[in-house]
Design a protein around this motif. Structure first.
Motif, PDB file in Angstrom:
ATOM      1  N   GLY A 214       0.784  -1.224   0.000  1.00 61.45           N
ATOM      2  CA  GLY A 214       0.000   0.000   0.000  1.00 61.45           C
ATOM      3  C   GLY A 214       0.816   1.275   0.000  1.00 61.45           C
ATOM      4  N   ALA A 215       2.132   1.145   0.076  1.00 63.69           N
ATOM      5  CA  ALA A 215       3.004   2.324   0.053  1.00 63.69           C
ATOM      6  C   ALA A 215       3.281   2.729  -1.396  1.00 63.69           C
ATOM      7  CB  ALA A 215       4.314   2.033   0.785  1.00 63.69           C
ATOM      8  N   TYR A 216       3.790   3.950  -1.555  1.00 60.53           N
ATOM      9  CA  TYR A 216       4.134   4.456  -2.880  1.00 60.53           C
ATOM     10  C   TYR A 216       5.531   5.069  -2.836  1.00 60.53           C
ATOM     11  CZ  TYR A 216      -0.440   4.066  -5.190  1.00 60.53           C
ATOM     12  OH  TYR A 216      -1.591   3.599  -5.787  1.00 60.53           O
ATOM     13  N   GLN A 217       6.053   5.354  -4.011  1.00 57.46           N
ATOM     14  CA  GLN A 217       7.275   6.131  -4.126  1.00 57.46           C
ATOM     15  C   GLN A 217       6.970   7.365  -4.951  1.00 57.46           C
ATOM     16  OE1 GLN A 217      10.283   3.356  -5.688  1.00 57.46           O
ATOM     17  NE2 GLN A 217      11.247   3.404  -3.684  1.00 57.46           N
ATOM     18  N   VAL A 218       7.587   8.476  -4.584  1.00 60.56           N
ATOM     19  CA  VAL A 218       7.342   9.718  -5.297  1.00 60.56           C
ATOM     20  C   VAL A 218       8.628  10.179  -5.973  1.00 60.56           C
ATOM     21  CG1 VAL A 218       7.827  11.225  -3.318  1.00 60.56           C
ATOM     22  CG2 VAL A 218       6.313  12.015  -5.122  1.00 60.56           C
ATOM     23  N   GLU A 219       8.473  10.653  -7.181  1.00 64.37           N
ATOM     24  CA  GLU A 219       9.608  11.170  -7.950  1.00 64.37           C
ATOM     25  C   GLU A 219       9.540  12.694  -7.948  1.00 64.37           C
ATOM     26  OE1 GLU A 219      11.015  11.159 -12.606  1.00 64.37           O
ATOM     27  OE2 GLU A 219      10.220   9.291 -11.747  1.00 64.37           O
ATOM     28  N   MET A 220      10.678  13.325  -7.674  1.00 67.40           N
ATOM     29  CA  MET A 220      10.740  14.779  -7.598  1.00 67.40           C
ATOM     30  C   MET A 220      11.470  15.337  -8.826  1.00 67.40           C
ATOM     31  SD  MET A 220       9.176  15.022  -4.709  1.00 67.40           S
ATOM     32  CE  MET A 220       9.309  16.790  -4.378  1.00 67.40           C
ATOM     33  N   GLU A 221      11.065  16.492  -9.237  1.00 69.70           N
ATOM     34  CA  GLU A 221      11.654  17.137 -10.415  1.00 69.70           C
ATOM     35  C   GLU A 221      13.165  17.316 -10.266  1.00 69.70           C
ATOM     36  OE1 GLU A 221      11.287  21.541 -12.413  1.00 69.70           O
ATOM     37  OE2 GLU A 221       9.438  20.585 -11.693  1.00 69.70           O
ATOM     38  N   ASN A 222      13.910  16.895 -11.281  1.00 73.10           N
ATOM     39  CA  ASN A 222      15.374  17.041 -11.347  1.00 73.10           C
ATOM     40  C   ASN A 222      16.124  16.278 -10.255  1.00 73.10           C
ATOM     41  OD1 ASN A 222      15.210  18.783 -13.603  1.00 73.10           O
ATOM     42  ND2 ASN A 222      14.838  20.532 -12.257  1.00 73.10           N
ATOM     43  N   ARG A 223      15.488  15.226  -9.698  1.00 70.52           N
ATOM     44  CA  ARG A 223      16.156  14.399  -8.692  1.00 70.52           C
ATOM     45  C   ARG A 223      16.089  12.938  -9.131  1.00 70.52           C
ATOM     46  NH1 ARG A 223      19.374  17.178  -5.533  1.00 70.52           N
ATOM     47  NH2 ARG A 223      19.423  15.288  -4.237  1.00 70.52           N
ATOM     48  N   LYS A 224      17.185  12.192  -8.932  1.00 69.00           N
ATOM     49  CA  LYS A 224      17.239  10.790  -9.334  1.00 69.00           C
ATOM     50  C   LYS A 224      16.633   9.873  -8.270  1.00 69.00           C
ATOM     51  CE  LYS A 224      21.363  11.252 -12.242  1.00 69.00           C
ATOM     52  NZ  LYS A 224      22.762  10.812 -12.479  1.00 69.00           N
ATOM     53  N   GLU A 225      16.791  10.253  -6.986  1.00 68.57           N
ATOM     54  CA  GLU A 225      16.312   9.388  -5.915  1.00 68.57           C
ATOM     55  C   GLU A 225      14.784   9.381  -5.841  1.00 68.57           C
ATOM     56  OE1 GLU A 225      17.315  13.386  -3.932  1.00 68.57           O
ATOM     57  OE2 GLU A 225      18.015  12.149  -5.589  1.00 68.57           O
ATOM     58  N   MET A 226      14.243   8.243  -5.431  1.00 72.14           N
ATOM     59  CA  MET A 226      12.808   8.103  -5.220  1.00 72.14           C
ATOM     60  C   MET A 226      12.547   8.155  -3.712  1.00 72.14           C
ATOM     61  SD  MET A 226      11.407   7.630  -8.268  1.00 72.14           S
ATOM     62  CE  MET A 226       9.910   6.647  -8.156  1.00 72.14           C
ATOM     63  N   LEU A 227      11.512   8.863  -3.301  1.00 77.37           N
ATOM     64  CA  LEU A 227      11.185   9.009  -1.886  1.00 77.37           C
ATOM     65  C   LEU A 227       9.986   8.134  -1.540  1.00 77.37           C
ATOM     66  CD1 LEU A 227      11.460  12.903  -1.592  1.00 77.37           C
ATOM     67  CD2 LEU A 227      13.281  11.196  -1.405  1.00 77.37           C
ATOM     68  N   SER A 228      10.043   7.509  -0.384  1.00 73.61           N
ATOM     69  CA  SER A 228       8.969   6.616   0.043  1.00 73.61           C
ATOM     70  C   SER A 228       7.802   7.396   0.645  1.00 73.61           C
ATOM     71  CB  SER A 228       9.496   5.622   1.085  1.00 73.61           C
ATOM     72  OG  SER A 228      10.516   4.824   0.534  1.00 73.61           O
ATOM     73  N   VAL A 229       6.600   7.035   0.231  1.00 77.41           N
ATOM     74  CA  VAL A 229       5.382   7.631   0.777  1.00 77.41           C
ATOM     75  C   VAL A 229       4.699   6.583   1.644  1.00 77.41           C
ATOM     76  CG1 VAL A 229       3.187   8.770   0.271  1.00 77.41           C
ATOM     77  CG2 VAL A 229       5.113   8.989  -1.328  1.00 77.41           C
ATOM     78  N   SER A 230       4.591   6.857   2.932  1.00 78.51           N
ATOM     79  CA  SER A 230       3.922   5.928   3.832  1.00 78.51           C
ATOM     80  C   SER A 230       2.473   5.739   3.396  1.00 78.51           C
ATOM     81  CB  SER A 230       3.982   6.466   5.261  1.00 78.51           C
ATOM     82  OG  SER A 230       3.157   5.706   6.116  1.00 78.51           O
ATOM     83  N   ARG A 231       1.970   4.515   3.520  1.00 77.97           N
ATOM     84  CA  ARG A 231       0.596   4.248   3.078  1.00 77.97           C
ATOM     85  C   ARG A 231      -0.429   5.087   3.837  1.00 77.97           C
ATOM     86  NH1 ARG A 231      -0.333  -1.961   5.256  1.00 77.97           N
ATOM     87  NH2 ARG A 231      -0.026  -1.568   7.481  1.00 77.97           N
ATOM     88  N   ASN A 232      -0.070   5.564   5.027  1.00 76.00           N
ATOM     89  CA  ASN A 232      -0.983   6.405   5.803  1.00 76.00           C
ATOM     90  C   ASN A 232      -1.183   7.781   5.170  1.00 76.00           C
ATOM     91  OD1 ASN A 232      -1.313   4.448   7.806  1.00 76.00           O
ATOM     92  ND2 ASN A 232       0.472   5.181   8.946  1.00 76.00           N
ATOM     93  N   TYR A 233      -0.265   8.154   4.271  1.00 76.16           N
ATOM     94  CA  TYR A 233      -0.323   9.488   3.674  1.00 76.16           C
ATOM     95  C   TYR A 233      -0.707   9.470   2.198  1.00 76.16           C
ATOM     96  CZ  TYR A 233       2.296  10.797   7.862  1.00 76.16           C
ATOM     97  OH  TYR A 233       2.699  10.994   9.167  1.00 76.16           O
ATOM     98  N   VAL A 234      -0.819   8.276   1.608  1.00 81.88           N
ATOM     99  CA  VAL A 234      -1.032   8.181   0.166  1.00 81.88           C
ATOM    100  C   VAL A 234      -2.335   8.836  -0.275  1.00 81.88           C
ATOM    101  CG1 VAL A 234      -1.448   6.585  -1.741  1.00 81.88           C
ATOM    102  CG2 VAL A 234       0.401   6.133  -0.135  1.00 81.88           C
ATOM    103  N   LYS A 235      -3.441   8.494   0.367  1.00 83.66           N
ATOM    104  CA  LYS A 235      -4.737   9.039  -0.051  1.00 83.66           C
ATOM    105  C   LYS A 235      -4.771  10.553   0.045  1.00 83.66           C
ATOM    106  CE  LYS A 235      -7.779   5.099   0.918  1.00 83.66           C
ATOM    107  NZ  LYS A 235      -8.961   4.648   1.696  1.00 83.66           N
ATOM    108  N   ALA A 236      -4.258  11.089   1.148  1.00 84.60           N
ATOM    109  CA  ALA A 236      -4.262  12.540   1.329  1.00 84.60           C
ATOM    110  C   ALA A 236      -3.349  13.214   0.324  1.00 84.60           C
ATOM    111  CB  ALA A 236      -3.833  12.881   2.745  1.00 84.60           C
TER     112      ALA A 236
END
Length: 243
Positions: A214-236
């Motif tokens: 249920g977790a996601y990863q978010v990609e940020m503009e001009n950044r190679k690393e992917m950041l983890s999104v806790s499943r508690n925050y995905v819907k919001a």
């Protein structure tokens, strides 16, 4: 206005009203002055009690939250509207009614706290919380120097052991200021907590990718690393990003 923000909770489910009322007790600036179990009752109580903010369930029988919001907007004193629902697909329609925020059920304490911050920001311009002006800069002390960073240039921030690290377009910085304090100072800007230890600038989010459990990863503009999104925050997070 006075220092107390008067709140009305409208939800046809008693358990949901009680849960939200319990969570809001943690904020001294808010006072729940009434509850409504239907859309019709919400309008009547809003007229009578004149709340500053209304937490409004989207799905109620007979008269739903969107219809209630439309009626509330016709009042002489229009309250702030915070929609609440278990379904994120209503977000786009909700913001057509100039909603202050959109809370997803089941309620998350951190999400509620962020919503309260937005309410305070609009209704208590001289509140006791220290915030950075939208025309100001974030001051970071590093190696005896003070570096000033434009908040709009910050891509994301995270907590790393005993320091907070700031990743900006101009470079990376570290500070002993807690992430919670940084979040408070950056409140006027479009920052969102995606994890207990991460804040991202929504302006730089380019992609949201499913990960696992249920977790996601978010990609940020001009950044190679992917950041983890806790499943508690995905819907919001999805609700904040979608229009």
């Amino acid at each position: 206005m006075e220092n107390t923000i008067k709140v009305l909770i409208a939800d046809d489910e008693r358990y949901s009203r009680d849960e939200l009322k319990h969570l809001l007790k943690a904020f001294p600036s808010l006072q729940v002055i009434g509850e409504a179990e239907s859309g019709e009752a919400a309008i009547m109580k809003a007229v009578h009690l004149q709340p500053h903010a209304v937490f409004l369930d989207v799905e109620m029988p007979k008269m739903n939250g969107m219809e209630v919001a439309k009626s509330l907007m016709a009042l002489k004193r229009v309250p702030l509207i915070i929609f609440a629902t278990a379904y994120p697909q209503f977000a786009a329609e909700a913001f057509r009614y100039e909603a202050t925020d959109y809370l997803l059920k089941p309620y998350d304490e951190e999400m509620v706290r962020q919503t309260v911050q937005r309410i305070e920001k609009q209704l208590l311009p001289a509140n006791r919380h220290e915030t950075i002006k939208t025309t100001g800069k974030l001051a970071i002390e590093e190696d005896g120097e003070i570096i000033y960073v434009e908040p709009k240039d910050i891509i994301y921030l995270f907590r790393d052991d005993k320091v907070s690290r700031i990743i900006a377009k101009s470079g990376s910085y570290e500070t002993k200021i807690s992430l919670k304090e940084l979040e408070s100072r950056l409140n006027p800007f479009s920052f969102f907590r995606i994890h207990k230890g991460y804040l991202v600038n929504l302006e730089y989010v380019t992609r949201l990718t499913p990960w696992f459990n249920g977790a996601y990863q978010v990609e940020m503009e001009n950044r190679k690393e992917m950041l983890s999104v806790s499943r508690n925050y995905v819907k919001a997070l999805r609700a904040r990003l979608e229009i």
